[in-house]
Motif scaffolding. Structure first.
Motif, PDB file in Angstrom:
ATOM      1  N   ASP A   1       0.865  -1.188   0.000  1.00 18.82           N
ATOM      2  CA  ASP A   1       0.000   0.000   0.000  1.00 18.82           C
ATOM      3  C   ASP A   1       0.897   1.232   0.000  1.00 18.82           C
ATOM      4  N   LEU A   2       0.711   2.112  -0.986  1.00 17.87           N
ATOM      5  CA  LEU A   2       1.502   3.345  -1.034  1.00 17.87           C
ATOM      6  C   LEU A   2       1.131   4.247   0.137  1.00 17.87           C
ATOM      7  N   ASP A   3       2.138   4.801   0.770  1.00 22.67           N
ATOM      8  CA  ASP A   3       1.905   5.712   1.892  1.00 22.67           C
ATOM      9  C   ASP A   3       1.606   7.116   1.364  1.00 22.67           C
ATOM     10  N   TYR A   4       0.641   7.758   1.978  1.00 16.77           N
ATOM     11  CA  TYR A   4       0.303   9.163   1.687  1.00 16.77           C
ATOM     12  C   TYR A   4      -0.062   9.396   0.220  1.00 16.77           C
ATOM     13  N   PHE A   5      -0.621   8.402  -0.425  1.00 20.08           N
ATOM     14  CA  PHE A   5      -0.977   8.590  -1.837  1.00 20.08           C
ATOM     15  C   PHE A   5      -2.077   9.639  -1.993  1.00 20.08           C
ATOM     16  N   LYS A   6      -2.924   9.753  -0.986  1.00 20.21           N
ATOM     17  CA  LYS A   6      -4.009  10.734  -1.066  1.00 20.21           C
ATOM     18  C   LYS A   6      -3.461  12.149  -1.188  1.00 20.21           C
ATOM     19  N   LEU A   7      -2.294  12.388  -0.570  1.00 16.86           N
ATOM     20  CA  LEU A   7      -1.688  13.723  -0.674  1.00 16.86           C
ATOM     21  C   LEU A   7      -1.300  14.043  -2.109  1.00 16.86           C
ATOM     22  N   VAL A   8      -0.858  13.025  -2.842  1.00 19.97           N
ATOM     23  CA  VAL A   8      -0.492  13.239  -4.247  1.00 19.97           C
ATOM     24  C   VAL A   8      -1.734  13.578  -5.056  1.00 19.97           C
ATOM     25  N   ASN A   9      -2.782  12.808  -4.864  1.00 20.94           N
ATOM     26  CA  ASN A   9      -4.023  13.064  -5.603  1.00 20.94           C
ATOM     27  C   ASN A   9      -4.583  14.438  -5.272  1.00 20.94           C
ATOM     28  N   ASP A  10      -4.595  14.777  -3.971  1.00 18.80           N
ATOM     29  CA  ASP A  10      -5.213  16.051  -3.566  1.00 18.80           C
ATOM     30  C   ASP A  10      -4.319  17.235  -3.916  1.00 18.80           C
ATOM     31  N   GLY A  11      -2.997  17.064  -3.799  1.00 15.75           N
ATOM     32  CA  GLY A  11      -2.098  18.196  -4.027  1.00 15.75           C
ATOM     33  C   GLY A  11      -1.709  18.402  -5.465  1.00 15.75           C
ATOM     34  N   LEU A  12      -1.480  17.314  -6.192  1.00 14.15           N
ATOM     35  CA  LEU A  12      -0.991  17.433  -7.567  1.00 14.15           C
ATOM     36  C   LEU A  12      -2.028  17.067  -8.617  1.00 14.15           C
ATOM     37  N   GLY A  13      -3.152  16.516  -8.198  1.00 17.05           N
ATOM     38  CA  GLY A  13      -4.198  16.154  -9.147  1.00 17.05           C
ATOM     39  C   GLY A  13      -4.188  14.668  -9.484  1.00 17.05           C
ATOM     40  N   HIS A  14      -5.297  14.220 -10.027  1.00 18.73           N
ATOM     41  CA  HIS A  14      -5.442  12.800 -10.322  1.00 18.73           C
ATOM     42  C   HIS A  14      -4.529  12.354 -11.455  1.00 18.73           C
ATOM     43  N   ALA A  15      -4.223  13.245 -12.377  1.00 16.69           N
ATOM     44  CA  ALA A  15      -3.320  12.859 -13.464  1.00 16.69           C
ATOM     45  C   ALA A  15      -1.949  12.503 -12.908  1.00 16.69           C
ATOM     46  N   ALA A  16      -1.480  13.327 -11.942  1.00 23.09           N
ATOM     47  CA  ALA A  16      -0.190  13.015 -11.316  1.00 23.09           C
ATOM     48  C   ALA A  16      -0.281  11.730 -10.513  1.00 23.09           C
ATOM     49  N   GLY A  17      -1.422  11.520  -9.843  1.00 19.46           N
ATOM     50  CA  GLY A  17      -1.602  10.284  -9.088  1.00 19.46           C
ATOM     51  C   GLY A  17      -1.587   9.061  -9.997  1.00 19.46           C
ATOM     52  N   ASP A  18      -2.248   9.183 -11.150  1.00 16.97           N
ATOM     53  CA  ASP A  18      -2.247   8.055 -12.091  1.00 16.97           C
ATOM     54  C   ASP A  18      -0.844   7.776 -12.598  1.00 16.97           C
ATOM     55  N   GLN A  19      -0.073   8.856 -12.879  1.00 16.80           N
ATOM     56  CA  GLN A  19       1.290   8.650 -13.377  1.00 16.80           C
ATOM     57  C   GLN A  19       2.166   8.002 -12.302  1.00 16.80           C
ATOM     58  N   LEU A  20       1.936   8.396 -11.039  1.00 14.21           N
ATOM     59  CA  LEU A  20       2.686   7.783  -9.945  1.00 14.21           C
ATOM     60  C   LEU A  20       2.387   6.290  -9.856  1.00 14.21           C
ATOM     61  N   LEU A  21       1.116   5.920 -10.007  1.00 18.40           N
ATOM     62  CA  LEU A  21       0.746   4.501  -9.960  1.00 18.40           C
ATOM     63  C   LEU A  21       1.389   3.736 -11.098  1.00 18.40           C
ATOM     64  N   ARG A  22       1.411   4.322 -12.288  1.00 20.65           N
ATOM     65  CA  ARG A  22       2.040   3.643 -13.429  1.00 20.65           C
ATOM     66  C   ARG A  22       3.541   3.465 -13.198  1.00 20.65           C
ATOM     67  N   ASN A  23       4.190   4.513 -12.690  1.00 24.12           N
ATOM     68  CA  ASN A  23       5.639   4.422 -12.439  1.00 24.12           C
ATOM     69  C   ASN A  23       5.939   3.385 -11.349  1.00 24.12           C
ATOM     70  N   PHE A  24       5.104   3.376 -10.315  1.00 24.02           N
ATOM     71  CA  PHE A  24       5.325   2.423  -9.229  1.00 24.02           C
ATOM     72  C   PHE A  24       5.110   0.988  -9.727  1.00 24.02           C
ATOM     73  N   ALA A  25       4.108   0.798 -10.590  1.00 22.45           N
ATOM     74  CA  ALA A  25       3.863  -0.532 -11.156  1.00 22.45           C
ATOM     75  C   ALA A  25       5.052  -0.988 -11.988  1.00 22.45           C
ATOM     76  N   ASP A  26       5.591  -0.077 -12.806  1.00 18.37           N
ATOM     77  CA  ASP A  26       6.768  -0.436 -13.613  1.00 18.37           C
ATOM     78  C   ASP A  26       7.948  -0.771 -12.714  1.00 18.37           C
ATOM     79  N   TYR A  27       8.093  -0.014 -11.617  1.00 18.47           N
ATOM     80  CA  TYR A  27       9.203  -0.266 -10.686  1.00 18.47           C
ATOM     81  C   TYR A  27       9.082  -1.656 -10.065  1.00 18.47           C
ATOM     82  N   LEU A  28       7.863  -2.043  -9.664  1.00 16.49           N
ATOM     83  CA  LEU A  28       7.676  -3.361  -9.058  1.00 16.49           C
ATOM     84  C   LEU A  28       7.948  -4.475 -10.068  1.00 16.49           C
ATOM     85  N   VAL A  29       7.492  -4.299 -11.282  1.00 19.58           N
ATOM     86  CA  VAL A  29       7.719  -5.320 -12.307  1.00 19.58           C
ATOM     87  C   VAL A  29       9.214  -5.509 -12.555  1.00 19.58           C
ATOM     88  N   GLY A  30       9.954  -4.405 -12.530  1.00 23.46           N
ATOM     89  CA  GLY A  30      11.390  -4.500 -12.753  1.00 23.46           C
ATOM     90  C   GLY A  30      12.155  -5.053 -11.560  1.00 23.46           C
TER      91      GLY A  30
END
Length: 809
Positions: free
Chosen positions: A406-435
């Motif tokens: 579970d990502l910590d403080y993910f709500k802060l990213v969504n609320d502070g930077l917007g959902h587009a930034a939150g979605d990009q963070l999720l994609r980057n984190f998913a790529d990081y885990l796969v690698g």
């Protein structure tokens, strides 16, 4: 049809058949009509023959009667008279039959008897009657009947002569002159009758001739007409076949789906341009190829002799074809065997390109099992892979690790930077885990900012090392979003996947619990689920108990018991609480303490409550005398049922349909359930009280804060928690708690019931404190509800119980 790709073996090619059908119908109708006409004519011929034969009998018998009567006149021999009268009976029988048929209401029975007397064959009787009734007014037959009627006076005179001759001989020997006169009269009458009979016979012969002529004429015309129609029909069939063959060839070569004509060995005899385009071959090249050259290895079905098994090969389905460039093509295949007399069977097949459908199906399947944002597998696919892994370790042993991230403080990213930034963070984190994982491991997204990581063949310690490395290096990974974005970290829960795991749901729940513990411990860390072996066994046993409860409900093995509640000062008041027991398949009785914890833990309380209420209402409905005597019947309702609106709707419907039982019921709601679901509990209490029921707060006093909620819960009864009642004779604190609850209940005008009354001493102290009712083994042990509803079978009251009160009843 050819353009749609349907199975030619199942649907015929349409062509104009209306004229052909009409000709077939006409030809058939003419044949049937000819048969019918022939049958009618044969009957007429048979009837004509019957009349001629009958006339012959008539004429011969008339002459025989005249000859015998002439001998009798001369000799007076009675045998001659008898012979004359016997012969005369034949024409007289025909006469009587005709007269019976000429009546306004024909007497068919009399007519049959007359014709039989006339010497006619029994098989001709019905023909004679039918022809006389319905054809007697036609042509020569009418003239014949007229000539027949002219013989009636002569027959009557012949009968009179026989009577006169008999009378003459009865007086003695007649004079010669008298005998001669009678002889002359007889001879004249005989000549007249013979002339009339001859005319009648000639008329019948003319009728028979007309019938024969008509038969020949109708038969000839019918044969001629049938021949003409048959010739026309054959010409039309030939023309339609030629036209159909032309249309078939046009459809074959112009169809938009691929079509092949093959011989028994699989060689291509004909192919249209569509199949050539589908397989990327020139049509001329296809004509020299075999079916096995067009199919991928494994698609051709052969029999034991190595020949193509066309019965199985032609079953509709999808086959893989080989294109000219080596590419794979999926084709929907169907076909039929065409058998022509005098020729080798051929195979006609249709091929439709469905490669795009397969591509779309693969795409849909991928979307159904993958998260559209990150491209990782979704929760559905995660559970499927976990199920496979669980089956594998149960069959072959080993251990894997399931990690809940579970990502910590993910709500802060969504609320502070917007959902587009939150979605990009999720994609980057998913790529990081796969690698970060090995081959054989997999990563999935549970939803939101929660991910699942499966480490194959890795125990808890090894998984913890891998995950701690991931957690440490996550801050340096390229998953940030600008200078102002918060630092990315995650909390991880780990559980081992072993053969001892209960099921996939348990694994997911355990990993989630471990992740929650990691967050509670300060986040950005890994926590392993370390439930002990006894705890795992207990979880497994609870799952088994839950399955046992489900099967017991389905198989009607849940039993109702009842424990009497004694009202102080009114021992005749019948009041009891309904309890539930479960009978195992082996016949053993199980108390609620053995199965209720699993029911409450896994959310099955409402199902059990509905079943118990159904059993109770059905039982009380068939005991009207008991219900009339019943004061009050308490029944428990779980916290899960209180919180579910559909259960309240079920109870209200039950009460509306059984209004006579409503005022006899008291629903027991536990104190903890009422406090944790205060609004729902108040709605439930008000709804059932509005329909005449009462409400009791069960296990009251288990939480001292409950005193503050009493004014908000309009209950009628307080049931003191047995924990205080059981030891009040030796524990002053318990006695004080009982006294306080009793006084508060009295102030709120509630009936106070004490549970777990296990000794006479406790019962006496409760009476002194002013408790209104007593329940426990010192009052009466639980008995089957059937015994409680039959007063003659009530058990005798027991003394102080040596057995402790079972916690959950």
């Amino acid at each position: 049809m050819l353009a749609t790709g349907k199975d030619v073996g199942a649907t015929a090619v349409p062509y104009p058949t209306r004229g052909l059908t009409l000709r077939f119908v006409l030809l058939t109708g003419m044949a049937i009509g000819l048969v019918g006409i022939s049958a009618v004519i044969q009957e007429l011929q048979a009837a004509s023959t019957a009349w001629i034969v009958g006339q012959s009998h008539w004429s011969r018998s008339q002459q025989q009667a005249s000859f015998a009567l002439g001998r009798y006149i001369n000799s007076g021999d009675p045998a001659d008279l008898a012979e004359a009268r016997s012969a005369l009976a034949v024409p007289l029988g025909d006469l009587d039959a005709r007269q019976a048929l000429e009546q306004a209401d024909p007497d068919l029975g009399r007519a049959r008897r007359g014709f039989l007397q006339g010497g006619n064959a029994p098989g001709d009787i019905n023909r004679l009657i039918f022809s006389f009734r319905y054809l007697g007014h036609l042509g020569y037959f009418r003239d014949a009947v007229r000539l027949w009627r002219q013989t009636d006076p002569g027959l009557q005179q012949l009968s009179q002569i026989a009577g006169r001759a008999a009378a003459m001989h009865a007086r003695g020997a007649p004079p010669p002159a008298q005998r001669q006169a009678l002889q002359d009269h007889l001879h004249a009458l005989d000549r007249s009758l013979q002339a009339q009979a001859k005319a009648f016979s000639l008329s019948l012969l003319r009728t028979a001739s007309i019938v024969r002529l008509t038969t020949l004429l109708v038969g000839g015309l019918s044969v001629l007409l049938i021949t003409v129609v048959a010739v026309m029909l054959s010409r039309r069939v030939r023309r339609d076949l030629l036209e159909q063959e032309s249309r078939f060839r046009a459809a074959f070569y112009q169809a938009t789906v691929g079509m092949l004509k093959l011989d028994q060995a699989g060689a291509v005899l004909e192919a249209n341009q569509a199949i050539a385009d589908i397989l990327d071959h020139r049509r001329e090249v296809l004509l020299g190829m075999q079916l096995q050259d067009l199919l991928v290895d494994g698609e051709l079905v052969l029999d034991e002799a190595g020949r193509i098994d066309w019965v199985r090969q032609l079953r509709p389905g999808e086959l893989r074809f080989q294109r000219a460039d080596g590419g794979l093509l999926w084709g929907r295949w169907s076909g039929t065997i065409v058998r022509t007399p005098g020729r080798e069977p051929t195979v006609f097949a249709i091929v439709e390109d469905v490669s795009q459908n397969h591509a779309l199906a693969r795409e849909v399947e991928h979307q159904a099992s993958h998260d559209p944002l990150t491209g990782l597998i979704n929760r559905r696919e995660i559970e499927r892979l976990l199920e496979q892994a669980l089956l594998d370790v149960r069959s072959h042993g080993g251990v894997h690790s399931l990690c809940y991230i579970d990502l910590d403080y993910f709500k802060l990213v969504n609320d502070g930077l917007g959902h587009a930034a939150g979605d990009q963070l999720l994609r980057n984190f998913a790529d990081y885990l796969v690698g970060a994982v090995r081959d054989g491991d997999w990563v999935g997204r549970m939803g939101g900012d929660e991910f699942a990581l499966f480490l194959a063949n890795a125990g808890q310690d090894e998984a913890k090392q891998v995950l701690q490395r991931i957690v440490r290096s996550l801050g340096q990974a390229s998953v940030q979003h600008g200078d102002g974005s918060p630092r990315v970290s995650c909390s991880v829960g780990v559980v081992e996947v072993t053969g001892e795991a209960t099921d996939v749901n348990w694994l997911m729940s355990a990993a989630d619990s471990a992740c929650y513990a990691a967050k509670e411990a300060g986040r950005n860390r890994v926590h392993c689920y370390n439930e002990s072996r006894p705890a795992l066994d207990e979880r497994r046993q609870e799952a088994e108990r839950l399955a046992s409860v489900s099967s017991a409900i389905a198989e009607n093995r849940m039993l109702l018991y009842a424990q009497r509640i004694e009202r102080i000062g009114d021992p005749g008041f019948l009041h009891y609480e309904v309890l539930v027991r479960m009978r195992s398949p082996e016949g053993l009785l199980q108390t609620p303490g053995e199965f209720m914890p699993a029911v409450e833990r896994y959310g099955m309380g409402m199902a059990l409550d509905r079943h118990v209420l159904g059993l109770l209402f059905r039982h009380l409905q068939v005991c009207p005398a008991h219900v009339q005597r019943l004061g009050l019947c308490n029944v428990n309702v779980s916290a899960q049922s209180i919180a579910e609106p559909t259960f309240l709707a079920f109870v209200c419907d039950l009460l509306e349909r059984n209004r006579g039982l409503a005022r006899k019921l008291c629903f027991e709601v536990t104190e903890t359930a009422a406090i944790s679901n205060l609004a729902q509990a108040r709605s439930f209490i008000e709804a059932v009280k509005a329909r005449g029921c009462r409400v009791a707060l069960d296990d009251f006093g288990s939480g001292l804060s409950s005193f503050g909620y009493l004014r908000q819960l309009p209950a009628d009864m307080l049931k003191i928690d047995g924990v205080f009642v059981r030891d009040m004779d030796v524990d002053p604190v318990s006695r004080a708690a009982v006294r306080a609850i009793t006084e508060i209940g009295r102030e709120l005008h509630m009936t106070v019931i004490a549970e777990w009354v296990e000794s006479a001493e406790v019962a006496e102290q409760l009476q002194l404190l002013g408790v209104d009712g007593l329940q426990g083994y010192a009052i009466e042990r639980p008995v089957a509800l059937e015994r409680m509803t039959q007063p003659a079978l009530w058990p005798a009251r027991t003394g102080a119980a040596s057995e402790r009160h079972p916690g959950l009843q």
